[in-house]
Design an enzyme around this catalytic site. Structure first.
Site, PDB file in Angstrom:
ATOM      1  N   LYS A 252      -7.780  -0.470  -1.119  1.00  0.00           N
ATOM      2  CA  LYS A 252      -8.041  -1.911  -0.948  1.00  0.00           C
ATOM      3  C   LYS A 252      -7.682  -2.284   0.484  1.00  0.00           C
ATOM      4  O   LYS A 252      -6.665  -2.397   0.803  1.00  0.00           O
ATOM      5  CB  LYS A 252      -7.274  -2.726  -1.803  1.00  0.00           C
ATOM      6  CG  LYS A 252      -7.648  -4.418  -1.512  1.00  0.00           C
ATOM      7  CD  LYS A 252      -6.571  -5.360  -2.371  1.00  0.00           C
ATOM      8  CE  LYS A 252      -5.647  -5.826  -1.206  1.00  0.00           C
ATOM      9  NZ  LYS A 252      -6.216  -6.553  -0.144  1.00  0.00           N
TER      10      LYS A 252
ATOM     11  N   GLU B  87      11.124  -9.580  11.489  1.00  0.00           N
ATOM     12  CA  GLU B  87      10.136  -8.905  12.124  1.00  0.00           C
ATOM     13  C   GLU B  87       9.190 -10.351  12.522  1.00  0.00           C
ATOM     14  O   GLU B  87       8.643 -10.852  11.844  1.00  0.00           O
ATOM     15  CB  GLU B  87       9.322  -7.875  10.985  1.00  0.00           C
ATOM     16  CG  GLU B  87       8.065  -7.298  11.661  1.00  0.00           C
ATOM     17  CD  GLU B  87       7.536  -6.462  10.562  1.00  0.00           C
ATOM     18  OE1 GLU B  87       7.276  -7.024   9.452  1.00  0.00           O
ATOM     19  OE2 GLU B  87       7.154  -5.646  11.032  1.00  0.00           O
TER      20      GLU B  87
ATOM     21  N   SER C 204       4.002  -5.645   4.342  1.00  0.00           N
ATOM     22  CA  SER C 204       5.372  -6.175   4.568  1.00  0.00           C
ATOM     23  C   SER C 204       6.133  -5.640   3.510  1.00  0.00           C
ATOM     24  O   SER C 204       5.857  -5.242   2.394  1.00  0.00           O
ATOM     25  CB  SER C 204       4.880  -7.793   4.115  1.00  0.00           C
ATOM     26  OG  SER C 204       4.770  -7.575   2.904  1.00  0.00           O
TER      27      SER C 204
ATOM     28  N   CYS D  30       3.862  -2.623  13.328  1.00  0.00           N
ATOM     29  CA  CYS D  30       5.056  -2.337  12.355  1.00  0.00           C
ATOM     30  C   CYS D  30       6.040  -1.665  13.185  1.00  0.00           C
ATOM     31  O   CYS D  30       7.384  -2.007  13.250  1.00  0.00           O
ATOM     32  CB  CYS D  30       5.032  -1.480  11.196  1.00  0.00           C
ATOM     33  SG  CYS D  30       3.613   0.024  11.464  1.00  0.00           S
TER      34      CYS D  30
ATOM     35  N   VAL E  33       6.239  -7.287  -0.059  1.00  0.00           N
ATOM     36  CA  VAL E  33       5.179  -6.706  -1.012  1.00  0.00           C
ATOM     37  C   VAL E  33       5.545  -5.387  -1.450  1.00  0.00           C
ATOM     38  O   VAL E  33       5.628  -4.938  -2.674  1.00  0.00           O
ATOM     39  CB  VAL E  33       3.803  -6.736  -0.439  1.00  0.00           C
ATOM     40  CG1 VAL E  33       2.820  -6.277  -1.454  1.00  0.00           C
ATOM     41  CG2 VAL E  33       3.515  -8.311  -0.342  1.00  0.00           C
ATOM     42  N   GLY E  34       6.263  -4.505  -0.565  1.00  0.00           N
ATOM     43  CA  GLY E  34       6.613  -3.110  -0.842  1.00  0.00           C
ATOM     44  C   GLY E  34       7.351  -3.126  -1.901  1.00  0.00           C
ATOM     45  O   GLY E  34       7.734  -2.168  -2.877  1.00  0.00           O
TER      46      GLY E  34
ATOM     47  N   GLU F 157       4.947   2.160   3.698  1.00  0.00           N
ATOM     48  CA  GLU F 157       5.208   2.355   5.094  1.00  0.00           C
ATOM     49  C   GLU F 157       5.213   0.580   5.430  1.00  0.00           C
ATOM     50  O   GLU F 157       4.347  -0.063   5.377  1.00  0.00           O
ATOM     51  CB  GLU F 157       4.112   2.778   5.878  1.00  0.00           C
ATOM     52  CG  GLU F 157       3.853   4.006   5.501  1.00  0.00           C
ATOM     53  CD  GLU F 157       4.625   5.095   6.508  1.00  0.00           C
ATOM     54  OE1 GLU F 157       5.503   4.581   7.376  1.00  0.00           O
ATOM     55  OE2 GLU F 157       4.655   6.040   6.077  1.00  0.00           O
TER      56      GLU F 157
HETATM   57  P1  NDP Z   1       0.930  -8.002   3.018  1.00  0.00           P
HETATM   58  O1  NDP Z   1       2.196  -6.998   2.876  1.00  0.00           O
HETATM   59  O2  NDP Z   1       1.103  -9.242   2.299  1.00  0.00           O
HETATM   60  O3  NDP Z   1      -0.379  -7.268   2.827  1.00  0.00           O
HETATM   61  C1  NDP Z   1      -0.547  -5.886   2.885  1.00  0.00           C
HETATM   62  C2  NDP Z   1      -1.746  -5.514   2.114  1.00  0.00           C
HETATM   63  O4  NDP Z   1      -1.279  -5.683   0.718  1.00  0.00           O
HETATM   64  C3  NDP Z   1      -3.034  -6.219   2.035  1.00  0.00           C
HETATM   65  O5  NDP Z   1      -4.145  -5.554   1.644  1.00  0.00           O
HETATM   66  C4  NDP Z   1      -2.818  -7.368   1.023  1.00  0.00           C
HETATM   67  O6  NDP Z   1      -3.859  -7.878   0.675  1.00  0.00           O
HETATM   68  C5  NDP Z   1      -2.105  -6.486  -0.016  1.00  0.00           C
HETATM   69  N1  NDP Z   1      -1.098  -7.571  -0.929  1.00  0.00           N
HETATM   70  C6  NDP Z   1      -0.516  -8.571  -0.898  1.00  0.00           C
HETATM   71  N2  NDP Z   1       0.050  -8.934  -1.947  1.00  0.00           N
HETATM   72  C7  NDP Z   1      -0.135  -7.822  -2.852  1.00  0.00           C
HETATM   73  C8  NDP Z   1       0.447  -7.667  -4.167  1.00  0.00           C
HETATM   74  N3  NDP Z   1       1.324  -8.320  -4.669  1.00  0.00           N
HETATM   75  N4  NDP Z   1       0.342  -6.300  -4.543  1.00  0.00           N
HETATM   76  C9  NDP Z   1      -0.434  -5.495  -4.024  1.00  0.00           C
HETATM   77  N5  NDP Z   1      -1.016  -5.905  -2.699  1.00  0.00           N
HETATM   78  C10 NDP Z   1      -0.691  -6.853  -2.295  1.00  0.00           C
HETATM   79  O7  NDP Z   1       1.279  -8.325   4.463  1.00  0.00           O
HETATM   80  P2  NDP Z   1       0.358  -9.383   5.100  1.00  0.00           P
HETATM   81  O8  NDP Z   1      -1.087  -9.051   5.542  1.00  0.00           O
HETATM   82  O9  NDP Z   1       0.495 -10.809   4.082  1.00  0.00           O
HETATM   83  O10 NDP Z   1       1.513  -9.754   6.451  1.00  0.00           O
HETATM   84  C11 NDP Z   1       2.635 -10.512   5.956  1.00  0.00           C
HETATM   85  C12 NDP Z   1       3.672  -9.906   7.132  1.00  0.00           C
HETATM   86  O11 NDP Z   1       3.944  -8.542   6.714  1.00  0.00           O
HETATM   87  C13 NDP Z   1       3.566 -10.008   8.434  1.00  0.00           C
HETATM   88  O12 NDP Z   1       3.688 -11.140   9.089  1.00  0.00           O
HETATM   89  C14 NDP Z   1       4.172  -8.782   9.116  1.00  0.00           C
HETATM   90  O13 NDP Z   1       5.536  -9.251   9.229  1.00  0.00           O
HETATM   91  C15 NDP Z   1       4.141  -7.985   7.783  1.00  0.00           C
HETATM   92  N6  NDP Z   1       3.161  -6.759   8.045  1.00  0.00           N
HETATM   93  C16 NDP Z   1       3.631  -5.621   8.387  1.00  0.00           C
HETATM   94  C17 NDP Z   1       2.931  -4.488   8.481  1.00  0.00           C
HETATM   95  C18 NDP Z   1       3.134  -3.291   8.879  1.00  0.00           C
HETATM   96  O14 NDP Z   1       2.553  -2.337   9.020  1.00  0.00           O
HETATM   97  N7  NDP Z   1       4.551  -2.939   8.529  1.00  0.00           N
HETATM   98  C19 NDP Z   1       1.399  -4.775   8.322  1.00  0.00           C
HETATM   99  C20 NDP Z   1       0.985  -6.011   8.038  1.00  0.00           C
HETATM  100  C21 NDP Z   1       1.996  -6.891   7.822  1.00  0.00           C
HETATM  101  P3  NDP Z   1      -4.253  -9.390   1.445  1.00  0.00           P
HETATM  102  O15 NDP Z   1      -4.624  -8.928   2.818  1.00  0.00           O
HETATM  103  O16 NDP Z   1      -5.488  -9.798   0.550  1.00  0.00           O
HETATM  104  O17 NDP Z   1      -3.156 -10.367   1.177  1.00  0.00           O
END
Ligand code: NDP
Length: 791
Positions: A192, A397, A245, A300, A248-249, A266
């Site tokens: 996804k 972050e 994030s 990240c 969510v992790g 990650e």
């Molecule tokens: P999320 O962790 O929300 O999203 C990452 C992925 O998980 C997306 O595909 C998202 O879908 C999906 N997701 C969201 N909620 C769920 C759930 N309950 N169960 C399973 N999958 C889920 O990160 P965001 O994109 O919302 O970013 C929020 C913050 O996270 C950022 O501001 C940043 O601080 C951090 N971040 C960190 C990253 C890293 O690599 N360490 C990468 C991205 C973000 P969808 O996109 O549709 O919400």
């Protein structure tokens, strides 16, 4: 403009990338995309759609399907059906598909790069020169792993169906990091992409079709977090790989607890960028540009915390501000732009909000006086100096082009500041003194260290974090392990619940009353609660009363492990000597332990002898390995080396099995301490008395105080306390299914690494199953240290 004028201003002109092909591709699909399941794009009339837009100008690019429970179900079913035959292909056959994918992406590389920049807002220079080449490299490299599976990973096999969820910051690259190792290993996938950035994954789906990839091997399901959640919780998914994030992790860790699904996470980071006074300052400034303004800081492992040595801080900040003044923010499709658009308005607002908090807390704000685009979601490069460790912006972050800066005086202070975070993803160290840099690298708690470089990635080198940055590695052999399981695993049987022995002989036959205590910090310790429990022999005799440990006892034991840090830092040779000495002392007292095993288990003398001698041999085995888990020097395409160094997890909690009471205890203790861990052992109810006898052996074998601590009591109650404890970095659990579930669930808060048996028993006498690399890999984490060379 005259040539003279150009030389005077040194301004860059506009160099727009052509977007025609990307728009043609979107138009060919009527700017509307269905789910990619079982090798085809579905056309579902009832589907709901959402828009994906160009964050640089708000223009709508296409409509994407909002994945439903039914879509996820169909995709997982397709992946399940395809998995068996995909895994049965020879490594060479799978390699050919991966090679073909690599070649096809190469042939369409510019289309991928333009589409990525349109959808995500990242500068075309980055998508063209960094993201896409790394994607291609990943498929080539993993074509190699598919080929070499039979050679190098013969004891392992695919896990099954992998559910993969990726973020928006590196859409295609994160997809490659997930899909390439998974399918190389023989898994099938349902991936996804993030809601904001699904387009390149959908273009990739077409590449899979062109490569003739068997149907169902790769499925792409678009949608939001709800779709991701459906995937995580689907009963037929065997492994979840997530990047995103920490919040969510953590939720995913909780949701998958006890399901038997393998998990790698990650997550976020707040990585330090340390500059010593002897660094090549101009290089460090350019490094910093890459560290925090690459991909608008939405990385990240961004070097978002600058730690600069006090003696050069003023000069460094001055140079940095001058450099910031030259950064070009603008249209991502302009080849001369350094900083593109922020992925979405909500992210832009979040960044602005955090910067505001930083200023309110007293940080000094610097933003260069540069031209900013008038529309779209952009944020200027920002420096927050005079920041304190307690400030919000020093800990959270920001995930944007915002650097926070602090100073330090000594290397020790730099280490303390670098580690003053709940994250542990990466660190960049700048010094011309290689001794200093190499001394710092192991001290920083991070999965990746870059010496005099930053944000370096390669398919051959593992990437991943510690602490709240998650667990598991992507890339290299460690990354392959994340998609494999030992072949013996499927043969493991569920543990048969053992009935505790009943007290039949009420009067004690022991001549002197025995009250073994806990073993904490090298000393015997009474239970804090003052409660005891009886140990009944197989014949029904009361053998002794042993302590019933509680939360306080575990806390004391963990505290003792923190003080025993010298064990982690000592030489592997010293650790080997101690393990040999434990074996020697156990051999000296073999008869005593044979009798203990007999009376505790009711086993025959022969069986008990076998167990004691197998335990001695296992101690020898891990003594031998103490200085032989060597790590590697990776061959990456830079002038330099990447040292992959296995490091001890640190403080571990180990909950021991009921089977083979001595051998189970010794196997787990020896594997973990051989690698430099300090442990809190919770023996099983059957082995508790023996474990307490064992501390007399530890006492006479030069094991430093606090390296091994033993607390007895209710196994699952104590496991819960260990899993809840923030200082415990990793936990192994061997017991019933309920215990495995509670350990995984409770570990979500601190995101500690877990290894649980899911209620399965193993034969502790079988060397193939109960000793070896799997144990050593679980006892260590690989740190990749990038060290470029050359003038
Ligand atoms: P999320 O962790 O929300 O999203 C990452 C992925 O998980 C997306 O595909 C998202 O879908 C999906 N997701 C969201 N909620 C769920 C759930 N309950 N169960 C399973 N999958 C889920 O990160 P965001 O994109 O919302 O970013 C929020 C913050 O996270 C950022 O501001 C940043 O601080 C951090 N971040 C960190 C990253 C890293 O690599 N360490 C990468 C991205 C973000 P969808 O996109 O549709 O919400």
């Amino acid at each position: 403009m005259s040539i003279m004028k150009i030389f005077e201003t040194m301004d860059y002109g506009v160099a727009p990338e052509n977007t025609d092909e990307a728009f043609n591709w979107l138009n060919d699909h009527n700017k509307k995309f269905g789910q990619f399941i079982n090798g085809e794009f579905l056309k579902d009339k009832k589907a709901k759609y959402f828009d994906t837009c160009n964050p640089a100008n708000g223009e709508k690019l296409a409509q994407i399907t909002q994945g439903s429970k039914k879509d996820v179900d169909m995709a997982v079913t397709a992946a399940n059906i395809a998995q068996d035959s995909w895994a049965k292909l020879s490594g060479f056959q799978r390699a050919k598909y991966l090679y073909s994918i690599a070649r096809l992406i190469q042939k369409h590389s510019r289309l991928f790069a333009v589409l990525e920049s349109l959808d995500n807002g990242k500068p075309i220079r980055e998508s063209r020169d960094v993201d896409i080449p790394l994607v291609i490299r990943h498929f080539y490299h993993h074509a190699g792993w598919a080929q070499l599976m039979e050679d190098k990973l013969e004891d392992y096999e695919a896990i099954g169906v992998a559910g993969q969820i990726i973020p928006w910051n590196f859409p295609l690259l994160m997809m490659a990091w997930k899909i390439a190792p998974a399918i190389a290993a023989g898994n099938t996938v349902v991936l996804k992409p993030a809601e904001y950035t699904s387009l390149t994954a959908l273009l990739f789906a077409e590449i899979c079709q062109q490569a003739g990839l068997p149907k169902g091997v790769v499925n792409i399901i678009t949608g939001d977090g709800k779709t991701g959640s459906e995937l995580v919780n689907h009963k037929d998914v065997d492994k979840i790989a997530f990047t995103g994030s920490t919040a969510v992790g953590r939720m995913i860790r909780e949701q998958t607890a006890g399901s038997g699904k393998k998990l790698t996470l990650e997550l976020g980071g707040k990585s330090a960028f340390i500059v010593f006074d002897d660094a090549d300052i101009d290089s460090a400034i350019e490094g910093l540009v890459d560290a925090i303004w690459f991909n608008q800081g939405q990385v990240c492992c961004a070097g978002s915390r600058l730690l600069v040595q006090e003696s050069i801080a003023d000069r460094f900040h001055e140079k940095l501000k001058a450099r910031m003044q030259k950064l070009r923010v603008g249209d991502p499709l302009d080849k001369s732009v350094d900083i593109g658009a922020i992925v979405d308005e909500s992210q832009q607002k979040q960044i602005a909000g955090l910067v505001k908090i930083g200023v309110e807390e007293g940080a000094d704000l610097f933003q260069p006086d540069i031209k900013m685009p008038q529309c779209g979601y952009f944020y200027p490069p920002t420096l927050l100096s005079e920041v304190d460790t307690a400030h919000h912006v020093a800990q959270e972050e920001i995930f944007g082009p915002v650097l926070v800066s602090m100073t330090f005086r000594t290397p020790n202070e730099a280490v303390a500041l670098a580690n003053n975070t709940r994250y542990g993803l990466a660190c960049s160290i700048w010094s011309e003194n290689i001794n200093l840099a190499m001394d710092m690298a192991p001290k920083v708690v991070a999965g990746v260290v870059w010496i005099n470089c930053t944000n370096q990635f390669d398919a051959a080198a593992g990437f991943g974090g510690k602490k709240e940055s998650g667990f598991g590695r992507e890339g290299g052999i460690e990354g392959m392990h994340a998609y494999l399981k030992p072949k013996y695993e499927k043969k493991l049987k569920a543990i048969k619940a053992q009935k505790p022995f009943e007290l039949k002989i009420k009067h004690s036959t022991a001549t002197v009353d025995r009250t073994p205590k806990f073993y904490i910090g090298g000393k015997q310790a009474r239970p804090d609660g003052g409660y005891s429990q009886s140990v009944i022999s197989a014949k029904g005799e009361l053998l002794a009363h042993i302590g019933k440990g509680n939360r306080k006892d575990i806390r004391n034991a963990v505290e003792a492990t923190t003080k025993a840090i010298g064990w982690t830092n000592t030489t592997a040779h010293n650790r080997a000597q101690v393990l040999y000495f434990i074996a020697e002392n156990l051999a000296l007292r073999a008869d005593e332990f044979i009798t203990h095993i007999q009376s505790l288990t009711g086993n025959s003398k022969k069986q008990a002898e076998n167990e004691v001698y197998a335990s001695i041999e296992r101690l020898f085995y891990y003594a031998a390995y103490a200085d032989k888990l060597d790590g590697a020097v990776h061959t990456v395409p830079v002038r330099g080396v990447v040292l992959a160094m296995p490091e001890a997890n640190g403080i571990m909690g180990i909950v021991c099995p009921d089977e083979s009471p001595l051998l189970g205890f010794v196997s787990l203790m020896a594997a973990s301490i051989a690698m430099g861990n300090r442990v809190v052992m919770i023996p099983s109810q059957t082995s508790a008395l023996m474990a307490l006898e064992f501390y007399q052996i530890l006492e006479t074998s030069d094991v430093p105080a606090g390296v091994v601590n033993i607390v007895t009591g209710d196994k699952n109650e104590l496991a819960q306390v260990l899993a809840d404890h923030y200082e415990v970095e990793s936990i192994w659990y061997f017991g019933d299914q309920a215990g495995s579930t509670l350990v995984e669930k409770a570990s979500a808060a601190s995101l500690k690494r877990t290894w649980v048996n899911n209620g399965k028993s193993r034969d502790w006498f079988d060397n193939k199953v109960s000793q070896g690399l799997e144990f050593l890999n679980q006892a260590t984490d690989v740190k990749n240290i990038w060290t470029p060379y050359g003038e």
